[in-house]
Structure formats: structure tokens, C-alpha cells
Write an enzyme that holds these catalytic residues in place. Structure first.
Site, PDB file in Angstrom:
ATOM      1  N   HIS A   1     -18.551   0.244   5.293  1.00 40.59           N
ATOM      2  CA  HIS A   1     -18.802  -0.939   6.126  1.00 40.59           C
ATOM      3  C   HIS A   1     -19.742  -1.949   5.506  1.00 40.59           C
ATOM      4  CE1 HIS A   1     -16.900   0.512   9.907  1.00 40.59           C
ATOM      5  NE2 HIS A   1     -17.206   1.695   9.406  1.00 40.59           N
TER       6      HIS A   1
ATOM      7  N   LYS B   1     -25.933 -11.662  17.240  1.00 34.98           N
ATOM      8  CA  LYS B   1     -25.673 -10.554  16.305  1.00 34.98           C
ATOM      9  C   LYS B   1     -27.038  -9.988  15.918  1.00 34.98           C
ATOM     10  CE  LYS B   1     -23.531 -13.543  13.538  1.00 34.98           C
ATOM     11  NZ  LYS B   1     -22.329 -12.912  13.091  1.00 34.98           N
ATOM     12  N   ARG B   2     -27.048  -8.847  15.229  1.00 36.87           N
ATOM     13  CA  ARG B   2     -28.334  -8.327  14.787  1.00 36.87           C
ATOM     14  C   ARG B   2     -29.035  -9.351  13.906  1.00 36.87           C
ATOM     15  NH1 ARG B   2     -29.740  -2.863  15.907  1.00 36.87           N
ATOM     16  NH2 ARG B   2     -31.453  -3.280  14.468  1.00 36.87           N
TER      17      ARG B   2
ATOM     18  N   LYS C   1     -27.577 -12.573   7.473  1.00 35.36           N
ATOM     19  CA  LYS C   1     -26.787 -13.257   8.502  1.00 35.36           C
ATOM     20  C   LYS C   1     -27.273 -14.693   8.710  1.00 35.36           C
ATOM     21  CE  LYS C   1     -25.746  -8.888  10.901  1.00 35.36           C
ATOM     22  NZ  LYS C   1     -24.280  -8.768  10.941  1.00 35.36           N
TER      23      LYS C   1
ATOM     24  N   THR D   1     -17.235  -8.809  13.526  1.00 35.79           N
ATOM     25  CA  THR D   1     -16.262  -8.606  14.595  1.00 35.79           C
ATOM     26  C   THR D   1     -16.568  -9.564  15.754  1.00 35.79           C
ATOM     27  OG1 THR D   1     -17.660  -6.733  15.228  1.00 35.79           O
ATOM     28  CG2 THR D   1     -15.567  -6.222  14.154  1.00 35.79           C
TER      29      THR D   1
ATOM     30  N   LYS E   1     -14.198 -11.933  18.523  1.00 37.19           N
ATOM     31  CA  LYS E   1     -14.374 -11.999  19.986  1.00 37.19           C
ATOM     32  C   LYS E   1     -14.485 -13.455  20.437  1.00 37.19           C
ATOM     33  CE  LYS E   1     -16.638  -7.584  19.529  1.00 37.19           C
ATOM     34  NZ  LYS E   1     -17.932  -6.905  19.306  1.00 37.19           N
TER      35      LYS E   1
END
Ligand code: KOT
Length: 801
Positions: A346, A534-535, A540, A642, A646
Site C-alpha cells: 500500500h 484525510k490523515r 499529503k 480512496t 468517494k
């Protein structure tokens, strides 16, 4: 019980009174939730039994999905929906004056995961059951899921999560199926009939007690099982402080480690991993031996999937069972093992790669260590035969080297399939990160682009949009989500556009109310809802989003002619408690929110909202209300993502880098229907390899950048002069490892394009509808079909009537 509302009401009231010994009028919400939950469990029990019976009786191959995380969220609403009884319950409750949604929202989230990896496992379970596939989850029943986040003075504070405080109606404890797991001790060997026998002595054992939860398929009679293991003292405790033994034992399933894409390297974590793996394998083998005399054909009837490297000890554990308990020869045991096991990677982030120091591994798991050592020796010999004298290669590929066990190497060598989670990620694995392994095992490597279950993220989270799609294209898409593409023919229909706009508006109003209730801030419902949830992680790049907002703030303050289309910037993120930088970014977002929201002029045009305690149940309110989905990771770093899927499925447009599955979203919708910017993955990777990036140049040459970077430490944020120094340092003195400054200008441009596009509402609605039409590809049903055919070789079970 659920065939019509009156029957439902009667049986609900009877049960409530019987269970709680009080009249309905005196009952609490918790009594009502509990009663309904028990009714649902009873309702599915015969299908649960028959699914299990079928699996036991038939020779159908079974897949077991081993994962250290399952991020399920709430279960009542989804179960009612999948069973097709939500309407009856809704109507029955309405008669009784009960608000079903309120009851549903009283359930605690099962938050047994950090983020993407754990939520993927939950989506996969839903797809397996809904596709009638014989697939079951195995995990740990953490007493405390991911911590609850509170924001105090702008800082994250972590509180222990308590999802089991009021019990869990969905679980069934199975003490008669408990399994004992040995740790520590030593291995004695003896010769029996000329064969080496190993005995694990002086071990300290832990009991793994299974708690089974039903996984209910959508409008099918399949009910699969998620088995979560609870750690408890063994019947014969070791001869030492009994209380200490009990405490240490229970600690194994006490907490979920709160690290996303990060390896903690603590001994308790390794204990958790072996606990999960050994309990699961022993239980799988035990049930297999109930219908088969030997394990010689095990791999033909059982597939075991390991979700990242955390459960990769499944490889030596299966070897141990075959060698020590079944007395097989090494070669046969090995053949069965790697044909049974498959592995998903992952992430390529180096800080997430698990490496267990031998001084921890060896004493804790002495027999497993012996097997890993033997495996390593055989593997290195094979390499030597193929590449004689190439010491360098062997050193780089060995399973054990420099005093650590490399879990990813063990995973690749010991499985028949290695997959990445989006095309670009699988390519990076093949061509870069795992290049040497790809050279010798090209046939093992494959891609399975992630997916999300449309049943939770569309049917359940957004019933308004679900109805609109059904009114437009009928119902077939619900069981065949790729048929959502039929919506494409209708995207220019003015009525559909208008109705979609109304759905979005309604969902924005709902979210706005939640925001107001939780933060006291009233946001403009007609503004663009621009969301990054998100985390919190440097890669990110929540920071890039923040710097862009600061830039807009500066323009609005300095130039009275400058205007923007009103926007609400929404963030939600948990930071790992030990991740200093990530916690600073949370404080920064909150400081920026204070600054922006309290400015009389600027706050008319924009607001910044940090939503506390981001989790599955909150996400269900956020995705349907979003216009703009921020997916702005440094290219090459986000394996898939992901959340991007969504948002897309709920009609948001993506603002993203060419990273992870964003690339496949672009391929689906075309470049007119997504906003992309920034460095490409190979550019980023070339910079890492060859150098050549100097962030200070961007700081010096772009006034916009210099201004916002300086504002981190020059008093722009009142009373926080030293607070954000570390962030500034990361950008300038540490040369901005995630290329925030490098991508800044390109991001600002893309945001301008986006604003322009939004102003043309009519076109924007077409783009949003087109995104929805193409989102069927990202249903986890497609992903699971690909795993079932390409990796597991499993077939659907017949539907029982
Ligand atoms: C790694 C170590 C510990 C806990 C979690 C991880 C982890 C999480 N590794 N990758 N992920 C995310 O997995 C998602 C599902 O495949 C991806 O969409 C996402 O890009 C990964 O960051």
C-alpha cells in the site's frame, strides 16, 4: 418480523419491553438502538448459519483477508440498507415517534483503523458479501480504536476511544473456539524416527478468543464473517506475577497503533501481528481439517491475503503448521505456502517499511525466527546460483540483513501474487522500489486499482443523489455499478442538472448545520465547498492548501479590486500523536481559521473550517456536500487514495496532482473534467535521484511565496511567533522534501481555472454529473472481481433461498 411496518412495530415493542422490563415511553435511545440491533441480528441468523454451512459442506475455495485494521464505521444503518428493511423500520419508527437517523447516530463508529488501508479492508468485506463470494475478514478486536481527537486552543488532544463502552450488538463471542498462542521460551529438538522434531518450551501463552461479526451482503442471503480476536490470559498462566501477566496479555488487543503509513517498531506491535496471524492460521487450518484429512491440497481450497506486511508472518506460521504439526517435507510445505498467500503493498514510503530488529524478533518468536532464517538461507542460495558472485544484489534482496527482518522481502518471496493499489503505484513497485524482485519474479507482480463500496459512500451516505440516479437510469446500476456510465447520456439534460444542483444544495445545507453546531461558525451555503479530509501527513501536503488560502487572504487584504467566488475551505485530519510536524500543521490550520474567520471583510468571501475528530461517520456527511476534492499529494507518494473516489462518486470535481488513482480518474473523465497541476511522478523521483531542486530559489523569486512563508513566523498569526518555525524550516532549511514551493505557482493557476469553471454553473453541473457517471469504475465490486479472478481464483457461492 420486518415484512410490514405493523408487524415490525409489534415485535419491536414486545422485545423492548421484554428485554428492559419497562414500557416504551420509559425507554431510552440506547434501549431502542439495542433492541433494533438484536432484532436485525436475529433476522440474519439463519442466513449466517446457512452461509457457514454451505462453506463447510461445499468444496468451494475460501478467501481469508488478514488485516491489522478494519475501519468499519457504524453498522446499523448499512445493515438495514443491505437487508432491504430500512424503509419498513423508518416507517414503523415514525409511527412510534422515533427518529431512525438519531438512533443510527447513537451507535459508536467501529474505528479499528487509521485511514485508507483499514477502510479499504472494510469496503472489500462489503463487496465480498454483496457479490456472494466466500471471503472472510480476520483482525484484532481492539478495545480502543483510533483515538478521539479534540481541538483545544487549536492543538490536537488525543482521548482514548471507547467504542465498546456500551457493548457491541453485532459481535458473538465464541470462547469454545479460542486458540492458544505461544510467545518467548525456547525451541528444543529431538530425533523421532529419523526426523527432526521441534518443541516450543517455557513459552508464555496468550489466548485468542474470537468475536464474530456478520458481514451482510446487499440484497442477497450471503452473510460472511469478520472474526476479530481478543487477547486474554491462557488457562495455565506462567509462574510469575499473575497480575502482571494478565495486564501484559490484555495489552495485546488493547490499542490500535495510531500510525498511518508509518512503522512504529515496538515489541507490542510485533506481538499483535503474530497474535493475529497465529490465531487466524490455526483457526483456518482447524476448520479445514474438519472436512479434509490432510493439508496436501490446502492451497487449492484456501486463499489467504495479507493486507500490507503487517500480517506477513502468515508465511512462516503456515510453514510451521505444515512442518511441525503435519510433518511435511520443506519443499511441499513451501509449495503449499506460497501458493496460498498473496500480498498487497500500500505504500512506497520508506518510513512505512517494516523491519524487525533480530533482538526483538528472535526471543519473542523463536520457532518462527528459525523458519524465517531457513527461508532466507534457501532464498539467498537461489540468488547465488542465479547471480553468482553478485554479493551486492544478494545483500539488497535478502530477507534478513544488517540485523533486521525485512517484512516486504518476506512477503514477496513467500507469496504468489504481489499487487499495488493503482496503476502508477504498481509501476513504481515494478520499475523502482521492487525492481530486483520484479526481475526474478515478473509473473508475481500485478495491479489492482482500489475501489470503494458505493453502498456506503453513495446509497447510504447520499440517498438524495441515489434516488436521482435511479430516476434517471433505473435501478440496474445499484447491483452493476459500472452501469452508472448510462448517466452520461443525460448530463446535458437541464432538468437533471437542476435536480442535481438541488441535491448538492440540500447536502451543503446539512453540512453547514453540522459545522455551525460543532464550531459555532456559520458558513455561506452558496459558497464553493472545498474539502481536504484525510490523515495529516507531510506528503499529503495540507500545507500547500494552507499557503494558497494565505495567499488569497493577502490578495483580498491588499487589493480592493481583487475578489473571489465565495469559498469555504474545510479540513479534517488526525495526526499521529508522535508526529510533531503534523500536529504543527493542525495548529496552523486552526490559527489560519481564526485569522480568516474573524476578519470582517475577508470572512465575507471565505471561511476556513477545521472539523474535529474526522472519522467514517463524519465523512458520510462531508462527501455528499463537497464541490471540490483536494487530492494534492506530492506525485509518486500517494499509492492510490480512496477519498478521491468517494468525492467523485458524490459529484465533486478533483483538484489533484498526477498521483495515485487521480491519474485513473483523469483517464476516466478526461482533462476538461478535472483540475491537475504540479510535478509529475517521474520528475519528483528524478529530483530525488539526481538532486537539482532548491526550494530557496522559489522563495526568493516568487513574492507570493516569500510573503506567505514569512508570515509563518513574523507575527501574522498573533501570539504564535515561534509556533511555526519548524514548518518554515521544513520548507527552506530542509529543502522542502515534498515540493510544496515547487508546486505552489502551478496550484494557484489551477485554482484560478477551477474558480472560473465554477462560475459557469451550467457547465460545472455537467462536469460533476460526468464524474458521477464515470465513478462506477471505482466501485470496490470491480476491484474485488479482479482479485477474485486474478489472484484468489474463487467463485461466487449459490444464493440460498
Ligand atoms: C502503512 C503502515 C501502517 C498503517 C497504514 C499504512 C498504509 C496506509 N499504507 N498505505 N496506506 C494507504 O492505503 C490506501 C489503501 O490502499 C491507499 O489508498 C493510500 O494511498 C495509502 O497511503
Amino acid at each position: 418480523m420486518f415484512s410490514n411496518k405493523n408487524e415490525f412495530k409489534d415485535s419491536f415493542l414486545k422485545r423492548l419491553e421484554m428485554s428492559y422490563g419497562k414500557k416504551f415511553a420509559e425507554s431510552t435511545k440506547r434501549d431502542q438502538y439495542q433492541t433494533l440491533g438484536n432484532m436485525v441480528r436475529e433476522h440474519i441468523s439463519s442466513n449466517w448459519i446457512s452461509t457457514n454451512e454451505w462453506n463447510r459442506a461445499s468444496n468451494n475455495k475460501q478467501v481469508y483477508y488478514l488485516s491489522i485494521e478494519f475501519l468499519l464505521g457504524r453498522l446499523l444503518g448499512q445493515n438495514l440498507l443491505n437487508l432491504g428493511i430500512r424503509e419498513v423500520v423508518l416507517e414503523g419508527f415514525a409511527d412510534l415517534g422515533i427518529d431512525l437517523e438519531e438512533i443510527e447516530e447513537s451507535e459508536a463508529d467501529a474505528g479499528l483503523g487509521n485511514g485508507g488501508l483499514g477502510r479499504l479492508a472494510a469496503c472489500f468485506l462489503d463487496s465480498l458479501a454483496s457479490l456472494n463470494l466466500p471471503g472472510h475478514g480476520l483482525g484484532i478486536r481492539y478495545k480502543h480504536g483510533l483515538f478521539d481527537q479534540k481541538i483545544v486552543d487549536g492543538y490536537q488532544v488525543e482521548l482514548p476511544e471507547q467504542w465498546l463502552r456500551h457493548g457491541n450488538v453485532w459481535e458473538v463471542r465464541k470462547p469454545d473456539q479460542a486458540i492458544e498462542i505461544p510467545f518467548w521460551g525456547k525451541i528444543e529438538h529431538s530425533h523421532e524416527d529419523g526426523k527432526l522434531e521441534f518443541r516450543h518450551v517455557q513459552s508464555e501463552n496468550i489466548m485468542a478468543v474470537p468475536y464474530d461479526m456478520p458481514v451482510i451482503g446487499y440484497e442477497t442471503s450471503t452473510v460472511n464473517t469478520l472474526r476479530l480476536w481478543n487477547a486474554e490470559p491462557a488457562p495455565h498462566p506462567p509462574h510469575r506475577d499473575v497480575l502482571a501477566y494478565k495486564r501484559e496479555t490484555e495489552a495485546v488487543s488493547e490499542f490500535l497503533y495510531p500510525d498511518d503509513t508509518h512503522d512504529e517498531g515496538k515489541i507490542l506491535r510485533l506481538k499483535q501481528q503474530y497474535f493475529l496471524v497465529s490465531a487466524s492460521l490455526q483457526s483456518i487450518v482447524r476448520s479445514y481439517l474438519k472436512k479434509n484429512d490432510t493439508l496436501h491440497e490446502f492451497h487449492k481450497h484456501v486463499a489467504i491475503h495479507v493486507n500490507d506486511t503487517h500480517p506477513v508472518l502468515a508465511i512462516p506460521e503456515l510453514m510451521r503448521i505444515l512442518l511441525d504439526e503435519e510433518h511435511m517435507e520443506w519443499e511441499e510445505a513451501w509449495n503449499i505456502t506460497f501458493n496460498t498467500i498473496s500480498y498487497t503493498n500500500h505504500t512506497t514510503l520508506s518510513e512505512a517499511l517494516e523491519k524487525w530488529p533480530l533482538h526483538i524478533f528472535k526471543p519473542l518468536l523463536p520457532r518462527i525466527y528459525m523458519i524465517v532464517e531457513e527461508l532466507n538461507e534457501r532464498f539467498c542460495k537461489e540468488l547465488w546460483n542465479r547471480f553468482p558472485g553478485d554479493w551486492n544484489r544478494i545483500e539488497n534482496m535478502a530477507i534478513i540483513a544488517h540485523g533486521v527482518v525485512k517484512m516486504a522481502h518476506l512477503a514477496i518471496v513467500g507469496s504468489h501474487s504481489v499487487n499495488g493499489v493503482a496503476k502508477i503505484h504498481s509501476d513504481i513497485l515494478k520499475n523502482r522500489e521492487m525492481k530486483l524482485f520484479h526481475q526474478i519474479y515478473p509473473q508475481k507482480f500485478n495491479n489492482k486499482t482500489n475501489g470503494i463500496t458505493h453502498r456506503r459512500w453513495l446509497l447510504k451516505a447520499n440517498p438524495e443523489l441515489t434516488n436521482l440516479i435511479t430516476e434517471t437510469i433505473g435501478t440496474d446500476w445499484i447491483t452493476n455499478p459500472h452501469l452508472m456510465i448510462e448517466l452520461k447520456r443525460h448530463i446535458y439534460n437541464p432538468l437533471l442538472k437542476e435536480e442535481f444542483a438541488a441535491v448538492k444544495r440540500k447536502r451543503k445545507e446539512i453540512l453547514a448545520d453540522i459545522i455551525e453546531k460543532k464550531t459555532g461558525i456559520s458558513v455561506d451555503k452558496h459558497s464553493i465547498f472545498d474539502v481536504q479530509v484525510k490523515r495529516l501527513h507531510a506528503y499529503k501536503r495540507q500545507l500547500l492548501n494552507v499557503l494558497h488560502i494565505m495567499y488569497l487572504y493577502n490578495r483580498l487584504k491588499e487589493d480592493s479590486n481583487f475578489t473571489i467566488y465565495p469559498r469555504t475551505f474545510i479540513f479534517g485530519a488526525k495526526a499521529s500523536p508522535g508526529y510533531y510536524y503534523a500536529k504543527k500543521i493542525i495548529k496552523l490550520i486552526n490559527s489560519l481559521a481564526d485569522k480568516v474567520n474573524s476578519d470582517p471583510k475577508v470572512s465575507k468571501m471565505m471561511k476556513v473550517i477545521f472539523m474535529e475528530n474526522y472519522r467514517v461517520s463524519l465523512a458520510e456527511h462531508i462527501f455528499p456536500a463537497t464541490d471540490v476534492s483536494e487530492q494534492i499529494s506530492t506525485a509518486s507518494k500517494e499509492a492510490s487514495g480512496t477519498g478521491n473516489m468517494k468525492f467523485m462518486m458524490n459529484g465533486a470535481l478533483t483538484m489533484g496532482t498526477l498521483d495515485g488513482a487521480n491519474i485513473e480518474i483523469l483517464e476516466e473523465v478526461g482533462k476538461e473534467n478535472i483540475f491537475t497541476f504540479g510535478l509529475k511522478a517521474d520528475e519528483v523521483l528524478n529530483y530525488y535521484e539526481n538532486g537539482g531542486y532548491r526550494s530557496s530559489e522559489y522563495y526568493h523569486h516568487d513574492l507570493r511565496i516569500r510573503q506567505v512563508v514569512d508570515q509563518l513566523t513574523n507575527g501574522f498569526f498573533p501570539d504564535t511567533e515561534d509556533e511555526f518555525e519548524a514548518i518554515k524550516d521544513s520548507l527552506l532549511y530542509e529543502n522542502d522534501q515534498y515540493f510544496v514551493l515547487r508546486d505552489f505557482a502551478s496550484y494557484v493557476d489551477a485554482q484560478e481555472q477551477l474558480e472560473k469553471a465554477y462560475k459557469n454553473q451550467d457547465k460545472w453541473l455537467e462536469k460533476a454529473l460526468l464524474n458521477i457517471a464515470h465513478s462506477g469504475y471505482f466501485s470496490s465490486d470491480r476491484t474485488i472481481h479482479e482479485y477474485a479472478d486474478g489472484i484468489w481464483d474463487i467463485q461466487p457461492i449459490p444464493v440460498i433461498h
